[in-house]
Scaffold this active site. Structure first.
Site, PDB file in Angstrom:
ATOM      1  N   LYS A  13     -16.998  61.735 158.324  1.00 56.47           N
ATOM      2  CA  LYS A  13     -16.710  60.474 159.030  1.00 56.47           C
ATOM      3  C   LYS A  13     -15.223  60.344 159.367  1.00 56.47           C
ATOM      4  O   LYS A  13     -14.872  59.935 160.459  1.00 56.47           O
ATOM      5  CB  LYS A  13     -17.095  59.257 158.169  1.00 56.47           C
ATOM      6  CG  LYS A  13     -18.576  59.114 157.913  1.00 56.47           C
ATOM      7  CD  LYS A  13     -18.901  57.783 157.234  1.00 56.47           C
ATOM      8  CE  LYS A  13     -18.254  57.600 155.880  1.00 56.47           C
ATOM      9  NZ  LYS A  13     -18.682  58.555 154.859  1.00 56.47           N
ATOM     10  N   ARG A  88     -20.391  49.263 153.649  1.00 59.43           N
ATOM     11  CA  ARG A  88     -21.099  50.182 152.762  1.00 59.43           C
ATOM     12  C   ARG A  88     -22.189  49.472 151.972  1.00 59.43           C
ATOM     13  O   ARG A  88     -22.868  50.113 151.194  1.00 59.43           O
ATOM     14  CB  ARG A  88     -20.105  50.773 151.768  1.00 59.43           C
ATOM     15  CG  ARG A  88     -19.751  52.256 152.007  1.00 59.43           C
ATOM     16  CD  ARG A  88     -18.726  52.599 150.962  1.00 59.43           C
ATOM     17  NE  ARG A  88     -18.470  53.963 150.682  1.00 59.43           N
ATOM     18  CZ  ARG A  88     -17.469  54.686 151.185  1.00 59.43           C
ATOM     19  NH1 ARG A  88     -16.711  54.196 152.129  1.00 59.43           N
ATOM     20  NH2 ARG A  88     -17.240  55.896 150.743  1.00 59.43           N
ATOM     21  N   ARG A 125     -13.253  70.433 148.532  1.00 59.45           N
ATOM     22  CA  ARG A 125     -12.330  69.745 149.442  1.00 59.45           C
ATOM     23  C   ARG A 125     -10.989  69.432 148.775  1.00 59.45           C
ATOM     24  O   ARG A 125     -10.943  69.016 147.630  1.00 59.45           O
ATOM     25  CB  ARG A 125     -12.988  68.426 149.890  1.00 59.45           C
ATOM     26  CG  ARG A 125     -12.140  67.609 150.838  1.00 59.45           C
ATOM     27  CD  ARG A 125     -12.952  66.526 151.477  1.00 59.45           C
ATOM     28  NE  ARG A 125     -13.141  65.369 150.624  1.00 59.45           N
ATOM     29  CZ  ARG A 125     -13.666  64.221 151.053  1.00 59.45           C
ATOM     30  NH1 ARG A 125     -14.061  64.092 152.305  1.00 59.45           N
ATOM     31  NH2 ARG A 125     -13.797  63.211 150.234  1.00 59.45           N
ATOM     32  N   ARG A 154      -9.021  65.017 145.318  1.00 58.53           N
ATOM     33  CA  ARG A 154      -9.238  63.627 144.929  1.00 58.53           C
ATOM     34  C   ARG A 154      -9.997  63.582 143.606  1.00 58.53           C
ATOM     35  O   ARG A 154     -10.896  64.382 143.378  1.00 58.53           O
ATOM     36  CB  ARG A 154     -10.079  62.918 145.996  1.00 58.53           C
ATOM     37  CG  ARG A 154      -9.287  62.488 147.198  1.00 58.53           C
ATOM     38  CD  ARG A 154     -10.149  62.053 148.364  1.00 58.53           C
ATOM     39  NE  ARG A 154     -11.252  61.150 148.034  1.00 58.53           N
ATOM     40  CZ  ARG A 154     -12.042  60.581 148.945  1.00 58.53           C
ATOM     41  NH1 ARG A 154     -11.837  60.819 150.245  1.00 58.53           N
ATOM     42  NH2 ARG A 154     -13.028  59.796 148.598  1.00 58.53           N
ATOM     43  N   ARG A 165     -21.317  59.454 143.566  1.00 59.90           N
ATOM     44  CA  ARG A 165     -21.083  58.882 144.903  1.00 59.90           C
ATOM     45  C   ARG A 165     -22.297  59.059 145.797  1.00 59.90           C
ATOM     46  O   ARG A 165     -22.623  58.179 146.592  1.00 59.90           O
ATOM     47  CB  ARG A 165     -19.856  59.550 145.551  1.00 59.90           C
ATOM     48  CG  ARG A 165     -18.554  59.009 144.968  1.00 59.90           C
ATOM     49  CD  ARG A 165     -17.404  59.914 145.287  1.00 59.90           C
ATOM     50  NE  ARG A 165     -17.037  59.906 146.678  1.00 59.90           N
ATOM     51  CZ  ARG A 165     -16.410  60.908 147.296  1.00 59.90           C
ATOM     52  NH1 ARG A 165     -16.110  62.008 146.628  1.00 59.90           N
ATOM     53  NH2 ARG A 165     -16.084  60.807 148.545  1.00 59.90           N
TER      54      ARG A 165
HETATM   55  P1  AMP Z   1     -14.027  57.260 151.041  1.00 61.01           P
HETATM   56  O1  AMP Z   1     -12.646  57.725 151.278  1.00 61.01           O
HETATM   57  O2  AMP Z   1     -14.626  56.528 152.208  1.00 61.01           O
HETATM   58  O3  AMP Z   1     -14.933  58.340 150.507  1.00 61.01           O
HETATM   59  O4  AMP Z   1     -13.943  56.153 149.880  1.00 61.01           O
HETATM   60  C1  AMP Z   1     -13.436  56.485 148.604  1.00 61.01           C
HETATM   61  C2  AMP Z   1     -13.816  55.414 147.608  1.00 61.01           C
HETATM   62  O5  AMP Z   1     -13.230  54.166 147.983  1.00 61.01           O
HETATM   63  C3  AMP Z   1     -15.306  55.107 147.475  1.00 61.01           C
HETATM   64  O6  AMP Z   1     -15.982  56.014 146.617  1.00 61.01           O
HETATM   65  C4  AMP Z   1     -15.267  53.697 146.910  1.00 61.01           C
HETATM   66  O7  AMP Z   1     -14.911  53.710 145.533  1.00 61.01           O
HETATM   67  C5  AMP Z   1     -14.105  53.094 147.670  1.00 61.01           C
HETATM   68  N1  AMP Z   1     -14.558  52.480 148.944  1.00 61.01           N
HETATM   69  C6  AMP Z   1     -14.262  52.892 150.202  1.00 61.01           C
HETATM   70  N2  AMP Z   1     -14.841  52.090 151.106  1.00 61.01           N
HETATM   71  C7  AMP Z   1     -15.531  51.159 150.408  1.00 61.01           C
HETATM   72  C8  AMP Z   1     -16.361  50.070 150.768  1.00 61.01           C
HETATM   73  N3  AMP Z   1     -16.611  49.769 152.056  1.00 61.01           N
HETATM   74  N4  AMP Z   1     -16.912  49.331 149.779  1.00 61.01           N
HETATM   75  C9  AMP Z   1     -16.669  49.595 148.481  1.00 61.01           C
HETATM   76  N5  AMP Z   1     -15.914  50.621 148.060  1.00 61.01           N
HETATM   77  C10 AMP Z   1     -15.342  51.397 149.012  1.00 61.01           C
END
Ligand code: AMP
Length: 208
Positions: A13, A88, A125, A154, A165
């Site tokens: 994404k 989400r 990654r 990460r 996740r």
């Molecule tokens: P991402 O970089 O999109 O994979 O997000 C990393 C982490 O940030 C996720 O595993 C959540 O812990 C948190 N996070 C990101 N976006 C959201 C969201 N819309 N709602 C809740 N937690 C989020």
């Protein structure tokens, strides 16, 4: 123009949202990037979010909703936005929809990828600490090819958090696919293809 990119962690994404936003000349708003930036700056929100993120849990809706709606209002002068990683949950989707005037979300592009492929991608990654560009460990340069930043894994790309996740995604985010399909806004794309092929399909979907 408001486009939402939906898909599991590791679907690509972030990479696709960046290209799409540049091509359409709209702003790219990525909830995960914003949360990592809050952590790096040590803000209250960053501290509150840290324990959830490390475990691969979702950060509470009220915190994320406020962060994204604030960001969208800061960018309200722009032609539109690509939202990446938000909403989400159904609560987030409803809060977003309630905040929008006019036609609301134009399109939801759903990048579908099978779970075994996600585990492979996320486990290998590394990302740039400055611009968050992702690389696969086995072909990554010493430092980020775009900005020279340091590459790191990460915490939530470690195996225990990756499984969590994916489960969290299936339980809490996947229902949004049906939510937007029933509104007639969803287009599904094959995210297991090469990056360039997914980009081509996304651009075609937006233009259609
Ligand atoms: P991402 O970089 O999109 O994979 O997000 C990393 C982490 O940030 C996720 O595993 C959540 O812990 C948190 N996070 C990101 N976006 C959201 C969201 N819309 N709602 C809740 N937690 C989020």
């Amino acid at each position: 123009m408001l486009i939402v990119l939906l898909g599991p962690p590791g679907a690509g994404k972030g990479t696709q949202a960046k290209t799409l936003a540049e091509t359409l000349n709209v702003v790219h708003i990525a909830s995960g990037d914003l949360l990592r930036d809050h952590q790096a700056r040590g803000t209250d929100l960053g501290l509150q979010a840290r324990s959830y993120m490390e475990k691969g849990e979702l950060v509470p809706d009220d915190l994320v909703i406020r962060m994204i709606l604030d960001r969208m209002s800061e960018e309200s002068g722009r032609q539109g936005a690509v939202l990446d990683g938000f909403p989400r949950t159904l609560t987030q989707a409803e809060a977003l929809e309630a905040s929008l005037e006019g036609p609301g979300i134009d399109q939801v592009l759903y990048i579908a990828v099978p779970a075994d492929e996600l585990v492979r991608r996320l486990g290998g990654r590394v990302i740039c600490r400055s611009c968050q560009r992702p690389y696969q460990q086995d072909s990554a340069p010493e430092r980020c090819a775009d900005c020279g930043g340091e590459l790191y894994q990460r915490d939530d790309d470690r195996p225990e958090a990756v499984q969590n996740r994916i489960q969290v995604y299936e339980a809490q985010t996947f229902p949004l696919v049906e939510h937007y399909r029933s509104q007639g806004k969803l287009k599904e794309l094959d995210g297991a293809q090469a990056i360039e092929a997914v980009t081509r399909d996304l651009l075609a979907a937006v233009a259609a």
